[in-house]
Design a protein around this motif. Sequence first.
Motif, mmCIF file in Angstrom:
data_model
loop_
_atom_site.group_PDB
_atom_site.id
_atom_site.type_symbol
_atom_site.label_atom_id
_atom_site.label_comp_id
_atom_site.label_asym_id
_atom_site.label_seq_id
_atom_site.Cartn_x
_atom_site.Cartn_y
_atom_site.Cartn_z
ATOM 1 N N CYS A 63 -31.067 -23.709 -74.268
ATOM 2 C CA CYS A 63 -31.196 -22.313 -73.828
ATOM 3 C C CYS A 63 -32.594 -21.753 -74.096
ATOM 4 C CB CYS A 63 -30.135 -21.437 -74.485
ATOM 5 S SG CYS A 63 -30.128 -21.487 -76.278
ATOM 6 N N HIS A 65 -34.060 -17.725 -74.353
ATOM 7 C CA HIS A 65 -33.814 -16.285 -74.257
ATOM 8 C C HIS A 65 -35.136 -15.537 -74.425
ATOM 9 C CE1 HIS A 65 -29.458 -17.029 -75.035
ATOM 10 N NE2 HIS A 65 -29.912 -17.972 -75.834
ATOM 11 N N CYS A 116 -30.979 -20.715 -79.461
ATOM 12 C CA CYS A 116 -29.857 -20.562 -80.398
ATOM 13 C C CYS A 116 -29.914 -21.647 -81.473
ATOM 14 C CB CYS A 116 -28.533 -20.644 -79.641
ATOM 15 S SG CYS A 116 -28.197 -19.148 -78.721
ATOM 16 N N CYS A 126 -24.912 -22.730 -76.821
ATOM 17 C CA CYS A 126 -25.627 -21.446 -76.762
ATOM 18 C C CYS A 126 -24.644 -20.341 -77.107
ATOM 19 C CB CYS A 126 -26.202 -21.224 -75.366
ATOM 20 S SG CYS A 126 -26.914 -19.584 -75.141
ATOM 21 N N LEU A 127 -25.038 -19.492 -78.038
ATOM 22 C CA LEU A 127 -24.137 -18.421 -78.484
ATOM 23 C C LEU A 127 -23.855 -17.393 -77.396
ATOM 24 C CD1 LEU A 127 -25.846 -17.815 -81.937
ATOM 25 C CD2 LEU A 127 -23.518 -18.642 -81.616
ATOM 26 N N PHE A 128 -24.697 -17.374 -76.365
ATOM 27 C CA PHE A 128 -24.584 -16.324 -75.348
ATOM 28 C C PHE A 128 -24.165 -16.846 -73.985
ATOM 29 C CE2 PHE A 128 -27.377 -15.103 -78.727
ATOM 30 C CZ PHE A 128 -26.953 -13.820 -79.038
HETATM 31 ZN ZN LIG Z 1 -28.704 -19.552 -76.575
#
Ligand SMILES: [Zn+2]
Length: 464
Positions: A63, A65, A116, A126-128
């Motif tokens: 990921c 961000h 992440c 990925c936390l999102f």
């Molecule tokens: Zn992430």
Amino acid sequence: MDNKKPNTLLDLAILQLLRNETATIQALEEIPRDLFVPLFCASFKGVHKNIVKAMVKVWPFTCLHIGTFTVRKPHRKLLTAMLEGLQFLPVQNSGSRIPKLRILDLREDSGCKIVCPKICTKSPGCLFSCAHSEHSILKIQSWKSIASSEPEIQPSSLPMELIVNISIVSSITLRQHEYLTLLLNKVEESSGSLHLCCRDLEIDELGDRRNILDYLDLKCLVSLSVFQGSLVDVNNLLAQVGQLRRFCLSRITCRSLNGKAFRNFVSHLRCMDHLNELNFHSFVLTDHLETALRVLPTSLDFLHLTFCELSYNDFKFLAECPQANHLKLLNITHNPMDWEDYEPFYNILHRISGTLQHLAVNQCVLTDSMVAGVIPALSRCSQLRVLNFFSNPVSMPMLMRLLEHLTPLMELKYVIYPIPVHCYGRWPIQDSLDQQKLANVQARLKQMLREAGRSDMIWFTFPG
Ligand SMILES: [Zn+2]
Ligand SMILES: [Zn+2]
């Protein structure tokens, strides 16, 4: 003795890389993985568009961000560059570094890290990542694993996610429009492998936005703001929405609060189990606040009910309803409280005195007797940071009395107060304002704050 901090060498290395843009882009295949995040941060801050674009192409993590960066004007072209750099996996790559990026998150100031942490066990790491859409990586992977008869995931169909906030309103700039077009083109180009995951949607003129909405899965939304439209159109949108945390409606028309459209609307509200912020502006709810609020969860922190033409009965309900039990913010601007009984307003403040941080009651026809009535409740609001009550017919003696009661509230830093009525020839006609009288008021309040040892508290006003 070497006094240099351990990161100084890293800073120097990054600086060197930024100075030699072309060489750095060529070297991206080779540079250590650990340099990627610091180099991305420095390139983003310094608006090195070409490096940012090239980095997205070979990003070695799942990921990416924007993280805590706030995107100012010069950074906007970076978002476009990142989108242009996004490639659909796997790509033909002659270099040694295999790109791994599957989730690109272009939300501004989302509060998460650039990458992440590895401890994230949630697939795809990925936390999102999206947990709601049928087109999310999570859902597609689980289908593939369930359907044992399915062949292995073809490399050409590896799903990806693009997480964004979208504003589709008439006032967007040409650059924002181009950005939106590029987003949609990317989705087209991906032939179904890219999930455009919109978390925060601002939209107006619902009827004209159908073609853009077709690209979105509204189940992904966390926040929805609708400006101007009929309640029927809003209902059509809400029928596709999942669990919102923030819901804003502005200038919404409804033929009758006793009709089917309003009943449907309430049934949508009833499903908003995770709602944290409700914002109704210019949405007439006279005598129907109870119907709308009582179906909501009691977890509300932020409640805006501005220009809603609330009645005495609506205020009485607000004073009792569990949905307003622990508000941090209450904004009831422009709902005239032109009645003698101060109890409903007193009871509201009394109940939320332990949590309230921000109170806005501008243009509510608050008189001296109303202010005097609620002072005991207001002076208990120990968490209050901002009090905004401009444009109310309050006298100078009442303002001074209020100030005396509010100075012990140590969290309270900003008070936007009404210009007292004696400053006007005819309240609230702006042309009749006596500037000298206003200057005297400001000087007197400032002196009182100084004498109370609260020079850190700012009281200010403006005509309005
Ligand atoms: Zn992430
Ligand atoms: Zn999604």
